[in-house]
Motif scaffolding. Structure first.
Motif, PDB file in Angstrom:
ATOM      1  N   ASN A 707       0.827  -1.215   0.000  1.00  0.00           N
ATOM      2  CA  ASN A 707       0.000   0.000   0.000  1.00  0.00           C
ATOM      3  C   ASN A 707       0.859   1.260   0.000  1.00  0.00           C
ATOM      4  OD1 ASN A 707       0.779  -0.776   2.666  1.00  0.00           O
ATOM      5  ND2 ASN A 707      -0.799   0.543   3.559  1.00  0.00           N
ATOM      6  N   THR A 708       1.954   1.248   0.742  1.00  0.00           N
ATOM      7  CA  THR A 708       2.827   2.424   0.774  1.00  0.00           C
ATOM      8  C   THR A 708       3.627   2.543  -0.521  1.00  0.00           C
ATOM      9  OG1 THR A 708       4.517   1.134   1.956  1.00  0.00           O
ATOM     10  CG2 THR A 708       2.982   2.433   3.286  1.00  0.00           C
ATOM     11  N   SER A 709       3.911   1.400  -1.168  1.00  0.00           N
ATOM     12  CA  SER A 709       4.580   1.448  -2.474  1.00  0.00           C
ATOM     13  C   SER A 709       3.695   2.157  -3.490  1.00  0.00           C
ATOM     14  CB  SER A 709       4.888   0.033  -2.967  1.00  0.00           C
ATOM     15  OG  SER A 709       5.777  -0.642  -2.117  1.00  0.00           O
ATOM     16  N   ILE A 710       2.414   1.793  -3.526  1.00  0.00           N
ATOM     17  CA  ILE A 710       1.484   2.403  -4.471  1.00  0.00           C
ATOM     18  C   ILE A 710       1.320   3.891  -4.162  1.00  0.00           C
ATOM     19  CG2 ILE A 710      -0.911   2.403  -5.280  1.00  0.00           C
ATOM     20  CD1 ILE A 710      -0.907  -0.653  -4.559  1.00  0.00           C
ATOM     21  N   ALA A 711       1.220   4.227  -2.883  1.00  0.00           N
ATOM     22  CA  ALA A 711       1.091   5.633  -2.491  1.00  0.00           C
ATOM     23  C   ALA A 711       2.296   6.433  -2.954  1.00  0.00           C
ATOM     24  CB  ALA A 711       0.910   5.741  -0.980  1.00  0.00           C
ATOM     25  N   ALA A 712       3.495   5.850  -2.842  1.00  0.00           N
ATOM     26  CA  ALA A 712       4.709   6.553  -3.272  1.00  0.00           C
ATOM     27  C   ALA A 712       4.701   6.778  -4.776  1.00  0.00           C
ATOM     28  CB  ALA A 712       5.938   5.746  -2.860  1.00  0.00           C
ATOM     29  N   MET A 713       4.245   5.800  -5.548  1.00  0.00           N
ATOM     30  CA  MET A 713       4.193   5.968  -7.010  1.00  0.00           C
ATOM     31  C   MET A 713       3.151   7.009  -7.408  1.00  0.00           C
ATOM     32  SD  MET A 713       4.878   2.109  -8.504  1.00  0.00           S
ATOM     33  CE  MET A 713       3.661   1.252  -7.513  1.00  0.00           C
ATOM     34  N   MET A 714       2.027   7.030  -6.683  1.00  0.00           N
ATOM     35  CA  MET A 714       1.016   8.054  -6.953  1.00  0.00           C
ATOM     36  C   MET A 714       1.563   9.445  -6.638  1.00  0.00           C
ATOM     37  SD  MET A 714      -2.463   6.325  -5.464  1.00  0.00           S
ATOM     38  CE  MET A 714      -3.390   5.099  -6.399  1.00  0.00           C
TER      39      MET A 714
END
Length: 836
Positions: A707-714
């Motif tokens: 979830n934090t990986s996706i947030a970082a890419m966003m």
């Protein structure tokens, strides 16, 4: 950084992102080019990324399945981008009572129903874009598989680890089969809710208890979720203590009889009757005021007095009808006095012997010494039946106090009282001294005990692998020779179980009657089938070798690919499946078949998905059907949204509105790649954010922090497209690579748009410059007269003079500086304090 192939801007509005078309295209291409089929023999840097295989239910793939599978797939794809040859197989745990009961319910034979379910499951899994090597698919119901499940049984049989005995078991009258203790909830079957009863049945067991010490000790070396290791430690349940001998008073054994009592005529021996008890608290033996036997204890009928015989027999009969779990958890304590007494070896005094259903034969010796002063369960029983309660443990303030309404269970800082020459010793000192003295007299032995019981593998049902044993009147039990495996499960139209406790297979006369492999005479087959946990206890060994018909697992491939590097599954299997798999692996290791004794190097348990705050169930009508969401949003958006819900090891709340945000992110990615330019300078701030993102996502994925990986890419997307600026190819290319484990189809398509002919998964994870991951600017606190008045944004290497100038230039801070500074305190990188 990855080399960038220059691309020419499209120059016109790109074709819209059509997930369905792109996903069909790339799934077909992966299949035709063998993209997801690793070279098992010669592939370098092998990495075995395994997910727990599912039971193929008639309802099809559940969102919880997909949550688990996607998390494993992301991890496997990431490892591939690290340069590994990744093996990600898939199979179906398709035998068992769930399948059989549903087949009975809908009136379709399981041999017809299960392949249909598997086909539907496979279709759904393939739609999600998992990196599965389908050339190594397996099903536990395939004779090519269960032949080797039967082979595993025979190897344990040869080692003396498989045996048959009559045992008390939980019996469900509705499902008409044995239940494990974990399958009994509140005295009822967890599947159908029927009240469970106890039966004595001949059952096959595996001696897993012989491995208890190793199973426990090895946990310290495993890279597993701590909660899972704690659950296994608790299940194994190591306890150190002593086995203490109590001599039954005034009872002699009648020669040749197990039921004679004192005073009976005939030849007698002088052998004393012993009751052995296991206790973890030998320090309390001076407070043992009665003994309690399990109703099933072999001495019950030997020691019972004539006056109590009828009452004892009635109690034993009532206890036999209770399920084992209820006996463990029932708060109401019941029991009956046998009329017999035993000598407490510490005090030399007689104490009464009772029987009670809260004492079970399956733990310890089936007998306990009751210390009501210091054990809550014994205290409740003693108060109910007016038995003596003696204090033998005290702290500094209650040495002479009587035990009140509750047992005194403290041990820290306590000492022994009312314990003769042992008075004043600490609890630990008392344990050692008492056991030492009793052992010298032959009345005690220091022992280690385990809560773990032997594994009952017998099931009196139809849908399972037959246990490969025959019974011959001349030879006794005879294992089926390995070259005659598999013992095929016969097709039976009437496979419904009955209440006899005998498998339906016994009704198939043609199958049941056979020839003894040893003497050639008439014989009968074992009619029990094996527990489905046996099917799943070794499947990971079979995957690399599914094309081998002459061996369960290829030695060279097993040595190369095993043990499993990463295993992901549900916490509901934290104990039994994982424990049984570890036991079978150890047994096969000890037999010389494999060179490792732990099957899973790394294990992580995934969390659970709820919907709109509520647990999903058919009765609530809130079950998420993956097909519906993939049809509407595409597999990539659905996969990414599932991983965005929350920490993977905790789970999350599925809310329908949330998926649109993930889809917008993929839409922006699509547009960004098509709009990207290949000329002009790179933006320094975007580059800094890119390198920070590469580092963060690369650190988060191995921790399953999806979830934090996706947030970082966003977040990076927002910086890259800030003000709708046109991104550079060098800014979008690494983002496509980072997105690829989460959304593989769109990543492949965009990788192709960027001018690459090979799969994005044949590249390497983008690298980053450590210097660019550090922010140039920092936020510094500013105090005026010791009170914080604000913050300033300054260069990381700012000087005191520059920081002071920045602070005085900020009106919100400057208004507090009412005169010339008398002193300035500067802590580089942290704080500026202006003293007036």
């Amino acid at each position: 950084m990855t080399d960038i192939a220059p691309v020419t801007p499209v120059g016109e509005v790109p074709a819209g992102y059509d997930p369905a078309a792109i996903e069909r295209k790339w799934q077909a291409r992966w299949d035709s080019e063998g993209t997801n089929t690793p070279e098992l023999v010669d592939g370098p840097n092998p990495y075995y990324a395994l997910m727990m295989f599912p039971y193929p239910s008639a309802e099809g793939l559940h969102v919880g399945n997909l949550f688990a599978f996607t998390g494993n797939d992301i991890y496997g794809r990431f490892q591939r981008l690290q340069g590994h040859t990744v093996f990600e197989p898939f199979g179906f745990d398709a035998f068992g009572i769930h399948s059989e009961n549903f087949a009975i319910k809908v009136g379709i034979h399981p041999s017809e129903l299960i392949p249909r379910n598997i086909d539907n499951f496979r279709r759904q899994v393939q739609r999600t874009g998992l990196m599965v090597d389908w050339t190594h698919e397996l099903s536990t119901t395939d004779p090519k598989y269960y032949r080797w499940t039967q082979w595993v049984f025979l190897q344990l049989y040869k080692q003396g680890l498989a045996y048959k005995k009559k045992a008390a078991v939980n019996w469900c009258p509705f499902d008409k089969t044995v239940l494990a203790n974990e399958q009994v909830i509140g005295g009822a079957c967890e599947r159908c809710g029927t009240l469970v009863e106890q039966r004595l049945l001949e059952q096959w067991f595996f001696r897993i208890t012989e491995y208890a010490g190793r199973l426990l000790a090895n946990l310290d070396k495993l890279d597993w979720s701590e909660g899972t290791k704690a659950a296994q430690r608790n299940w194994i349940g190591k306890s150190q203590g002593a086995e203490i001998v109590f001599i039954v008073q005034d009872v002699m054994e009648f020669a040749g009889s197990a039921t004679a009592t004192a005073g009976m005529s005939g030849e007698v021996t002088a052998k004393e009757l012993e009751i052995r008890v296991f206790t973890t608290r030998p320090d309390t033996i001076f407070g043992a005021t009665y003994l309690v036997l399990s109703p099933e204890h072999s001495l019950v009928h030997t020691i019972v007095g004539d006056d109590q015989r009828k009452e004892v027999a009635a109690y034993v009969s009532r206890s036999a009808k209770q399920d084992l779990v209820s006996r463990k958890t029932n708060k109401e304590k019941t029991g009956v006095f046998t009329g017999a007494y035993a000598t407490n070896p510490a005090t030399g005094q007689p104490i009464p012997i009772w029987i009670a259903d809260y004492v079970l034969m399956e733990y310890g010796t089936g007998a306990i010494m009751a210390v009501p002063g210091h054990d809550e369960r014994d205290h409740e029983f003693a108060r109910q039946y007016d038995l003596p309660i003696v204090r033998v443990i005290a702290n500094g303030t209650n040495s002479t106090d009587k035990i009140g309404d509750a047992a005194f269970t403290e041990t820290e800082g306590c000492h022994l009282v009312n314990s003769a020459r042992f008075n004043g010793l600490s609890v630990n000192e008392g344990m050692t001294a008492i056991v030492t003295e009793l052992a010298a007299r032959g009345s005690a032995t220091p022992v280690v005990n385990y809560r773990l019981h032997d594994w009952c593998i017998s099931r009196q049902r139809y849908w399972g692998p037959p246990i490969p044993i025959t019974y011959c009147d001349n030879c006794g039990p005879v294992p089926v020779p390995e070259d005659q495996l598999p013992v095929l499960l016969p097709t039976m139209e009437d496979f419904q179980p009955d209440d006899s406790g005998v498998s339906p297979l016994a009704r198939n006369e043609e199958w049941y009657h056979t020839t003894c492999p040893q003497c050639g005479g008439p014989a009968r087959r074992e009619t029990d089938v094996s527990d489905t946990f046996l099917d799943s206890s070794w499947y990971f060994l079979r995957y690399p070798s599914t094309d081998r018909d002459d061996a369960p697992f290829d030695p060279a491939l097993t040595k190369k690919w095993l043990p499993v590097h990463s295993y992901i599954g549900g916490n509901e299997h934290a104990v039994l499946h994982l424990l049984y798999a570890r036991f079978v692996t150890m047994a096969l290791h000890d037999a010389g078949f494999i060179d490792f004794e732990e099957p899973f190097t790394r294990f992580r348990a995934h969390g659970m998905i709820v919907r709109e705050g509520a647990k999903m169930s058919k009765s609530r009508g809130n079950v998420v059907n993956p097909d519906d969401y993939i049809n509407e949003w595409g597999a990539d958006a659905f996969r990414t949204y599932l991983m965005f819900l929350g920490p993977y090891e905790e789970g999350g709340d599925f809310r329908d509105k949330g998926i649109s945000g993930v889809k917008r992110f993929l839409d922006r990615l699509w547009r960004s790649v098509h709009d990207a330019r290949s000329d002009g300078p790179l933006n320094v701030d975007v580059q800094r954010k890119l390198h920070q993102t590469i580092k963060k996502v690369g650190d988060d994925i191995p921790r399953l922090s999806y979830n934090t990986s996706i947030a970082a890419m966003m977040e990076y997307m927002n910086v890259m497209r800030s003000g709708e600026r046109i991104p550079h190819v060098a800014e979008v290319t690494p983002l496509v690579q980072m997105v690829s484990p989460f959304a593989p189809h769109i990543a492949e398509e965009l990788w192709s748009v960027l001018g690459n002919s090979s799969s994005v998964f044949d590249t390497r994870w983008p690298s980053y410059d450590e210097a660019l991951t550090v922010e140039d600017r920092i936020t510094m606190a500013v105090q005026v007269g010791g009170k914080t008045r604000g913050t300033i944004s300054v260069a990381r290497d700012v000087t005191q003079e520059q920081a002071l100038a920045a602070a005085l230039a900020d009106p919100s801070i400057a208004k507090f500086v009412t005169g010339a500074p008398r002193k300035v305190i500067f802590v580089p990188g942290r704080m500026l304090n202006i003293v007036l």
